[in-house]
Design a protein around this motif. Structure first.
Motif, PDB file in Angstrom:
ATOM      1  N   ASP A  44      14.829   8.205  11.239  1.00 20.69           N
ATOM      2  CA  ASP A  44      16.162   7.802  11.711  1.00 20.69           C
ATOM      3  C   ASP A  44      16.755   8.771  12.733  1.00 20.69           C
ATOM      4  OD1 ASP A  44      16.162   5.564   9.973  1.00 20.69           O
ATOM      5  OD2 ASP A  44      16.808   6.839   8.306  1.00 20.69           O
ATOM      6  N   ALA A  45      15.949   9.743  13.162  1.00 18.66           N
ATOM      7  CA  ALA A  45      16.454  10.733  14.119  1.00 18.66           C
ATOM      8  C   ALA A  45      16.874  10.058  15.424  1.00 18.66           C
ATOM      9  CB  ALA A  45      15.375  11.786  14.394  1.00 18.66           C
ATOM     10  N   ALA A  46      18.004  10.494  15.962  1.00 17.87           N
ATOM     11  CA  ALA A  46      18.531   9.903  17.196  1.00 17.87           C
ATOM     12  C   ALA A  46      17.818  10.472  18.417  1.00 17.87           C
ATOM     13  CB  ALA A  46      20.028  10.184  17.293  1.00 17.87           C
ATOM     14  N   PRO A  47      17.681   9.683  19.475  1.00 18.22           N
ATOM     15  CA  PRO A  47      17.083  10.203  20.713  1.00 18.22           C
ATOM     16  C   PRO A  47      17.940  11.344  21.289  1.00 18.22           C
ATOM     17  CG  PRO A  47      17.188   7.801  20.746  1.00 18.22           C
ATOM     18  CD  PRO A  47      18.012   8.260  19.574  1.00 18.22           C
ATOM     19  N   LEU A  48      17.267  12.385  21.768  1.00 18.29           N
ATOM     20  CA  LEU A  48      17.981  13.513  22.376  1.00 18.29           C
ATOM     21  C   LEU A  48      17.775  13.526  23.894  1.00 18.29           C
ATOM     22  CD1 LEU A  48      19.624  16.143  22.017  1.00 18.29           C
ATOM     23  CD2 LEU A  48      17.438  17.352  21.785  1.00 18.29           C
ATOM     24  N   MET A  49      16.524  13.504  24.316  1.00 18.45           N
ATOM     25  CA  MET A  49      16.207  13.514  25.746  1.00 18.45           C
ATOM     26  C   MET A  49      15.489  12.210  26.093  1.00 18.45           C
ATOM     27  SD  MET A  49      16.169  15.160  28.727  1.00 18.45           S
ATOM     28  CE  MET A  49      16.269  16.950  28.542  1.00 18.45           C
ATOM     29  N   VAL A  50      16.084  11.448  27.003  1.00 15.21           N
ATOM     30  CA  VAL A  50      15.521  10.143  27.360  1.00 15.21           C
ATOM     31  C   VAL A  50      15.407  10.043  28.882  1.00 15.21           C
ATOM     32  CG1 VAL A  50      15.763   7.641  27.225  1.00 15.21           C
ATOM     33  CG2 VAL A  50      16.562   9.079  25.326  1.00 15.21           C
ATOM     34  N   ALA A  51      14.219   9.685  29.344  1.00 16.89           N
ATOM     35  CA  ALA A  51      13.995   9.456  30.776  1.00 16.89           C
ATOM     36  C   ALA A  51      13.585   7.999  30.976  1.00 16.89           C
ATOM     37  CB  ALA A  51      12.910  10.383  31.303  1.00 16.89           C
ATOM     38  N   LYS A  52      14.124   7.382  32.012  1.00 16.24           N
ATOM     39  CA  LYS A  52      13.817   5.980  32.277  1.00 16.24           C
ATOM     40  C   LYS A  52      13.436   5.803  33.751  1.00 16.24           C
ATOM     41  CE  LYS A  52      15.735   1.296  31.940  1.00 16.24           C
ATOM     42  NZ  LYS A  52      16.938   0.488  31.636  1.00 16.24           N
ATOM     43  N   ASP A  53      12.249   5.248  33.976  1.00 16.72           N
ATOM     44  CA  ASP A  53      11.758   4.930  35.329  1.00 16.72           C
ATOM     45  C   ASP A  53      11.799   6.153  36.253  1.00 16.72           C
ATOM     46  OD1 ASP A  53      11.451   2.282  34.498  1.00 16.72           O
ATOM     47  OD2 ASP A  53      13.491   1.759  35.114  1.00 16.72           O
ATOM     48  N   MET A  54      11.310   7.281  35.759  1.00 13.61           N
ATOM     49  CA  MET A  54      11.305   8.526  36.546  1.00 13.61           C
ATOM     50  C   MET A  54      10.263   8.450  37.662  1.00 13.61           C
ATOM     51  SD  MET A  54      13.440  10.881  35.443  1.00 13.61           S
ATOM     52  CE  MET A  54      12.654  12.398  35.913  1.00 13.61           C
ATOM     53  N   ARG A  55      10.696   8.855  38.851  1.00 11.39           N
ATOM     54  CA  ARG A  55       9.761   8.900  39.979  1.00 11.39           C
ATOM     55  C   ARG A  55       9.979  10.191  40.757  1.00 11.39           C
ATOM     56  NH1 ARG A  55       8.665   7.584  45.413  1.00 11.39           N
ATOM     57  NH2 ARG A  55       6.686   6.465  45.659  1.00 11.39           N
ATOM     58  N   VAL A  56       8.877  10.898  41.020  1.00 11.12           N
ATOM     59  CA  VAL A  56       8.930  12.121  41.828  1.00 11.12           C
ATOM     60  C   VAL A  56       7.796  12.060  42.842  1.00 11.12           C
ATOM     61  CG1 VAL A  56       8.902  14.637  41.853  1.00 11.12           C
ATOM     62  CG2 VAL A  56       9.809  13.432  39.859  1.00 11.12           C
ATOM     63  N   GLY A  90      13.982   9.088  41.770  1.00 11.06           N
ATOM     64  CA  GLY A  90      14.578   7.909  41.165  1.00 11.06           C
ATOM     65  C   GLY A  90      14.487   7.983  39.650  1.00 11.06           C
ATOM     66  N   GLY A  91      15.267   7.134  38.979  1.00  9.62           N
ATOM     67  CA  GLY A  91      15.246   7.097  37.524  1.00  9.62           C
ATOM     68  C   GLY A  91      16.511   7.647  36.900  1.00  9.62           C
ATOM     69  N   GLN A  92      16.617   7.494  35.590  1.00  8.37           N
ATOM     70  CA  GLN A  92      17.771   7.958  34.835  1.00  8.37           C
ATOM     71  C   GLN A  92      17.339   8.968  33.780  1.00  8.37           C
ATOM     72  OE1 GLN A  92      19.733   4.568  33.120  1.00  8.37           O
ATOM     73  NE2 GLN A  92      20.070   3.537  35.077  1.00  8.37           N
ATOM     74  N   ILE A  93      18.200   9.988  33.543  1.00 10.54           N
ATOM     75  CA  ILE A  93      17.938  10.984  32.504  1.00 10.54           C
ATOM     76  C   ILE A  93      19.186  11.079  31.633  1.00 10.54           C
ATOM     77  CG2 ILE A  93      17.170  13.327  32.000  1.00 10.54           C
ATOM     78  CD1 ILE A  93      16.469  13.530  35.056  1.00 10.54           C
ATOM     79  N   THR A  94      18.982  10.946  30.339  1.00 12.39           N
ATOM     80  CA  THR A  94      20.093  11.038  29.388  1.00 12.39           C
ATOM     81  C   THR A  94      19.800  12.130  28.381  1.00 12.39           C
ATOM     82  OG1 THR A  94      20.457   8.649  29.588  1.00 12.39           O
ATOM     83  CG2 THR A  94      21.508   9.751  27.738  1.00 12.39           C
ATOM     84  N   PHE A  95      20.781  13.033  28.176  1.00 14.60           N
ATOM     85  CA  PHE A  95      20.635  14.083  27.176  1.00 14.60           C
ATOM     86  C   PHE A  95      21.772  13.966  26.175  1.00 14.60           C
ATOM     87  CE2 PHE A  95      21.395  18.350  25.466  1.00 14.60           C
ATOM     88  CZ  PHE A  95      20.127  18.638  24.969  1.00 14.60           C
TER      89      PHE A  95
END
Length: 536
Positions: free
Chosen positions: A271-283, A341-346
């Motif tokens: 049940d641990a919650a997400p801490l670091m999430v990356a979506k559609d990362m492009r470098v 490009g992409g999204q990062i959520t912490f």
């Protein structure tokens, strides 16, 4: 019996420090014949690399070699030669592959020019001809897209790619003796086998002697003819490699042979919650190659639309060959590298669009341990200053005494003595420096740590301690890790889930036990076979 090419007799090396004299090497003797490979093994700080630097006359200014020490090379005592005479031998008849390629390569010159310089110093020739030889060398050491790499700078390459450049540089003038100080430490398991095969082939064709310094006993067993086991600057065991591995006599040798990453990661809270999430990362990196009139610019896509999620308390392993985009992905996720490009959520907050100033509050919560500790630790600061810097900048600790206690606790955590505070980074071995780098991250009490090859420079017994340490810290502080590695044995012991990367894409992902024990793709199968199966 042929006469030895290299013969070391009673070598003693001491270092004078402000705390007194450190006896790094104590009466070491060994010899290597042409065409022979001698492996020198032992834990960090045992004196392996110090001996190699004594052979090359590259010791620090505070080092003293014993008056009765002798280092014979092809009948000449190297300790009797002047620096000018050693320059004729160094890089020509004796070459060395260093453990830390980023500190050995000049950051302001292109790697092609640096290798060409070595060739031109000892074999004067036009620059164009030298660059043609460099290109052949880059092809030999399996450097991807070798022509484009000629014009790259060291910081534009992965750790494994930089190590291959160092190997090319060492082999440029076809030396009689090659000293390889952890030559495959930064390489993934599949390329490691190719490089070792390459060194063996070159050794046979040129009848070259090799002194192999390593903590990887699998490499020793596969490649060496003889082995010397060192501890605290002394030889505790020596002999033919097969005999030593089959029937080790000294308890320390048995300890080394029994040391291997063990265990499995602790259970993860479902049940641990997400801490670091990356979506559609492009470098992507724009690189140039070719001459002035034929200059071309191409986009090198290092991370191709990758998504990843790390929960609180989770350790996510990221594996793949050198240049697959592992480190680039990690650096982009923690905003040390700007993604295209992409999204990062912490912890539920978007951080991909934040300015440098806006990222400041997140920097204590997100930390990183770099692959090369020597280049990431300020050489002009003592360890206390290095660890205290982050505390001062972020206002942690009411006064100097409180900050010193926090530093002391961090040193305790990584099994380093508290008196290490008063010493400089260069006074420690590679493995000790890596533990200090981990202490610098831990001292800020973060929630998320990016670990970029944190055990690659460590010997096996210390690896096990670091794995246990990371497990304990994770459980104690509910830490989350992104663990980048090419060592699948360590990943299996530490990581809950794993992502396999190739050419900037995710090839396979899932629970670690599932992916490593029943891989679905051919690429993952090749990685697993190279890591877990002993090749004859």
């Amino acid at each position: 019996m042929t006469d030895p090419l290299l013969k070391i007799e009673n070598v003693v090396v001491d270092f004078r420090t402000i705390h007194g004299t450190v006896n790094a090497v104590r009466g070491l003797s060994y010899e290597v014949a042409r065409g022979e490979t001698l492996a020198v093994v032992g834990e960090s700080g045992s004196g392996k690399s110090v001996t190699a630097r004594a052979i090359m006359s590259m010791l620090a200014e505070n080092a003293r070699v014993g008056a009765d020490s002798r280092i014979w090379f092809d009948g000449t005592d190297l300790l009797e030669l002047s620096e000018l005479e050693m320059q004729e031998i160094r890089g020509n008849r004796i070459s060395m592959i260093f453990q830390e390629p980023l500190t050995s390569l000049n950051p302001i010159h292109r790697v092609g020019d640096q290798v060409a310089e070595i060739i031109q110093i000892h074999r004067p020739m036009p620059k164009k001809q030298a660059m043609a030889e460099v290109l052949k060398l880059f092809q030999e050491v399996q450097l991807p897209d070798p022509e484009a790499r000629l014009s790259q700078y060291p910081h534009e390459m992965s750790g494994g790619q930089r190590q291959r450049v160092m190997i090319a540089m060492a082999l440029a003038n076809k030396p009689d003796l090659l000293i390889a100080d952890e030559p495959t430490t930064a390489l993934d398991v599949t390329v490691q086998a190719e490089i070792l095969t390459l060194l063996k082939d070159l050794q046979k064709s040129h009848n070259m002697a090799v002194v192999l310094i390593t903590h990887d006993l699998t490499v020793v067993e596969k490649t060496s003819d003889k082995v010397v086991v060192m501890r605290y600057g002394e030889v505790v065991e020596r002999g033919n490699t097969q005999d030593v591995f089959a029937n080790p006599q000294h308890p320390y040798t048995r300890h080394l042979l029994e040391s291997e990453p063990k265990g499995r990661p602790d259970e993860l809270d479902p049940d641990a919650a997400p801490l670091m999430v990356a979506k559609d990362m492009r470098v992507a990196f724009r690189i140039a190659h070719g001459g002035l009139m034929s200059r071309k610019h191409v986009d090198l896509v290092a991370v191709n639309d990758i998504s990843a999620s790390i929960r609180r308390g989770e350790t996510l392993g990221v594996v793949g060959e050198s240049g697959s985009g592992k480190t680039t992905l990690g650096m982009a996720m923690i905003r040390l590298l700007e993604p295209n490009g992409g999204q990062i959520t912490f912890d539920g907050e978007r951080i991909d669009g934040l300015t440098r100033k806006q990222m400041r509050p997140f920097r204590t919560r997100i930390q990183v341990v770099f692959q090369d500790p020597f280049s990431s630790l300020n050489p002009r600061m003592i360890i206390r200053q290095i660890l205290e810097e982050g505390l001062i900048v972020n206002g942690i600790g009411k006064n100097a005494a409180e900050r010193e206690e926090l530093i002391g606790q961090a040193l305790d955590d990584v099994q380093m003595p508290r008196d290490a505070m008063q010493r400089f980074p260069h006074e420690f071995s590679g493995g000790q420096r890596q533990r200090l780098a981990i202490a610098r991250a831990v001292v800020l009490q973060p929630e998320f740590i990016l670990l970029d090859e944190p055990t690659s420079a460590l010997d096996l017994s210390i690896q096990a301690q670091i794995i246990d340490l990371l497990r304990d810290l994770r459980a104690k502080h509910d830490l989350s890790y992104m663990f980048i590695s090419h060592d699948l044995k360590v990943v299996k012991a530490l990581c809950h889930n794993v992502m396999v990367m190739q050419h900037g894409d995710i090839i396979e992902t899932g629970p670690t036990s599932q992916v490593l024990e029943a891989p679905k793709t051919d690429y993952t199968k090749r990685l697993v076979n190279a890591a877990f199966k002993v090749v004859a």
